[in-house]
Design an enzyme around this catalytic site. Structure first.
Site, short mmCIF file in Angstrom:
data_model
loop_
_atom_site.label_atom_id
_atom_site.label_comp_id
_atom_site.label_asym_id
_atom_site.label_seq_id
_atom_site.Cartn_x
_atom_site.Cartn_y
_atom_site.Cartn_z
N TYR A 89 16.84 29.24 8.96
CA TYR A 89 15.70 29.92 9.58
C TYR A 89 15.85 29.95 11.09
O TYR A 89 16.19 28.95 11.72
CB TYR A 89 14.40 29.20 9.23
N LYS B 176 0.84 -1.21 0.00
CA LYS B 176 0.00 0.00 0.00
C LYS B 176 0.87 1.25 0.00
O LYS B 176 2.08 1.17 0.30
CB LYS B 176 -0.91 -0.03 1.23
C1 LIG Z 1 -0.16 -2.03 6.74
C2 LIG Z 1 -0.72 -3.33 7.12
C3 LIG Z 1 0.11 -4.45 7.24
C4 LIG Z 1 1.62 -4.36 7.19
O1 LIG Z 1 2.04 -3.87 8.45
P1 LIG Z 1 3.59 -3.60 8.81
O2 LIG Z 1 3.54 -3.18 10.23
O3 LIG Z 1 4.04 -2.51 7.91
O4 LIG Z 1 4.34 -4.86 8.60
C5 LIG Z 1 -0.49 -5.68 7.47
N1 LIG Z 1 -1.83 -5.78 7.61
C6 LIG Z 1 -2.66 -4.71 7.53
C7 LIG Z 1 -4.12 -4.91 7.70
C8 LIG Z 1 -2.13 -3.45 7.30
O5 LIG Z 1 -2.94 -2.40 7.25
#
Ligand SMILES: *Cc1c(COP(=O)(O)O)cnc(C)c1O
Length: 351
Positions: free
Chosen positions: A251, A42
């Site tokens: 800054y 994702k």
């Molecule tokens: C993002 C996500 C993962 C992966 O999690 P990590 O902590 O990045 O390994 C797995 N399952 C779900 C439902 C997620 O939303």
């Protein structure tokens, strides 16, 4: 006007270590024991590039991929082989339906309403159980509201809220998930993200869903030895200058030179995800020489101390220290924020 396309090379680039990505997936797959590791890709594979990561892991034997929404599914599904599964974690909204019923990806159904909406299609799906995180998912107490036997459920899953900590919530979620599994028929079961894999065999079930650790994140001691850094931000020097004792930088003048010394100004800033948490704490390097950040990070610029590498000059490339656990300590940002924030001004190249 010339019709020749003139390339403008980016002054920031992200070197992506293809060997490290594969090594991390194989390590997580091995740590998953009898379960097979999938991959959460994702958010553009946590910022690294979803299509590239998808193709590399698919070729390595990864069969289950997790995206957040249907736009992300669409981006990769034309590269999917017949036996590859794509799951859409955020479920299926009414406005997703026209695309979803044409897609080879399957929704992770998160509510009874979504289940009713999808049941009519007769198409495959996954199911998310709320085992205590209270984010997405169907409560165990709601499971009797649907006739699941009519549905084509592949993975019944839940998600751990605190797998990076040793807290009673992990076991409590495991127990809730086990209760749910008594009530819904699925082909496969899945509970663990990256950190969950390191909690041991009870948490593995049939498939695991690592994300962060594929990309170099290490949130439990068991991962520290095996997981390698994948993303290496690199940046060009725009200008060097010599500070006099008492000169101030950036800054709000958050750095004051206590001696005469040279600095370099880099073509990178918080708009590239190098956020202000690195002000006066981040580290860049040239080969083994460390170049500490001076003063506040600007939108497009960072100043570093080049006292130990005084020959550096305009257009030279240097690297940010972006080992995720270490950079997290330097900046106060989570490993997730660090990797997903890298932005699209970098040219990304796999090596
Ligand atoms: C993002 C996500 C993962 C992966 O999690 P990590 O902590 O990045 O390994 C797995 N399952 C779900 C439902 C997620 O939303």
């Amino acid at each position: 006007m010339s019709d020749k396309v003139i390339d403008i090379p980016s002054p920031t680039r992200l070197r992506l270590d293809a060997g490290a990505l594969l090594s991390n997936w194989h390590a997580l797959d091995n740590m998953s024991g009898a379960a097979s590791a999938g991959a959460a890709i994702k958010a553009n594979a946590y910022g690294l590039g979803a299509v590239e990561v998808f193709q590399r892991l698919q070729s390595a034997g990864c069969r289950d991929f997790y995206v957040a929404n249907w736009r992300e599914a669409k981006e990769i599904e034309s590269c999917a082989e017949a036996h590859t599964n794509i799951s859409v974690l955020n479920g299926v909204r009414p406005e997703d339906m026209p695309f979803a019923i044409t897609s080879s990806a399957k929704p992770v159904l998160n509510s009874v309403e979504q289940a009713v909406r999808w049941r009519e299609t007769g198409r495959p799906c996954d199911l998310m159980i709320n085992s205590g995180m209270n984010r997405l998912g169907i409560n165990v107490s709601e499971l009797h509201q649907c006739d699941w036997s009519e549905m084509n459920i592949d993975i019944v899953m839940s998600h751990l809220a605190s797998a990076d900590e040793d807290v009673p919530q992990n076991e409590a979620q495991l127990e809730q998930f086990a209760n749910a599994l008594q009530l819904v028929p699925g082909k496969r079961r899945s509970l663990s993200n990256s950190a969950g894999i390191a909690l041991g065999q009870d948490y593995h079930f049939d498939c695991t869903r690592p994300g962060l650790s594929l990309y170099g994140g290490k949130q439990r001691p068991a991962l520290v030895e095996t997981i390698q850094q994948v993303a290496f931000p690199e940046v060009q020097i725009l200008q060097t200058r010599n500070l006099q004792h008492g000169d101030q930088v950036g800054y709000n003048a958050k750095y004051t030179a206590e001696r005469d010394h040279p600095i370099a100004i880099l073509a990178m800033g918080y708009a590239d995800g190098y956020l202000r948490g690195f002000s006066n704490t981040g580290i860049f390097s040239k080969d083994q020489t460390k170049l500490p950040v001076l003063g506040r990070i600007s939108m497009d610029l960072v100043a570093v101390d080049i006292s130990d590498a005084p020959d550096l000059k305009e257009s030279d490339w240097i690297s940010a220290d972006y080992d995720l656990p270490r950079a997290s300590l330097q900046s106060g940002l989570s490993q997730y924020e660090l990797i997903t924030g890298l932005g699209n001004r970098y040219s990304r190249y796999w090596a």
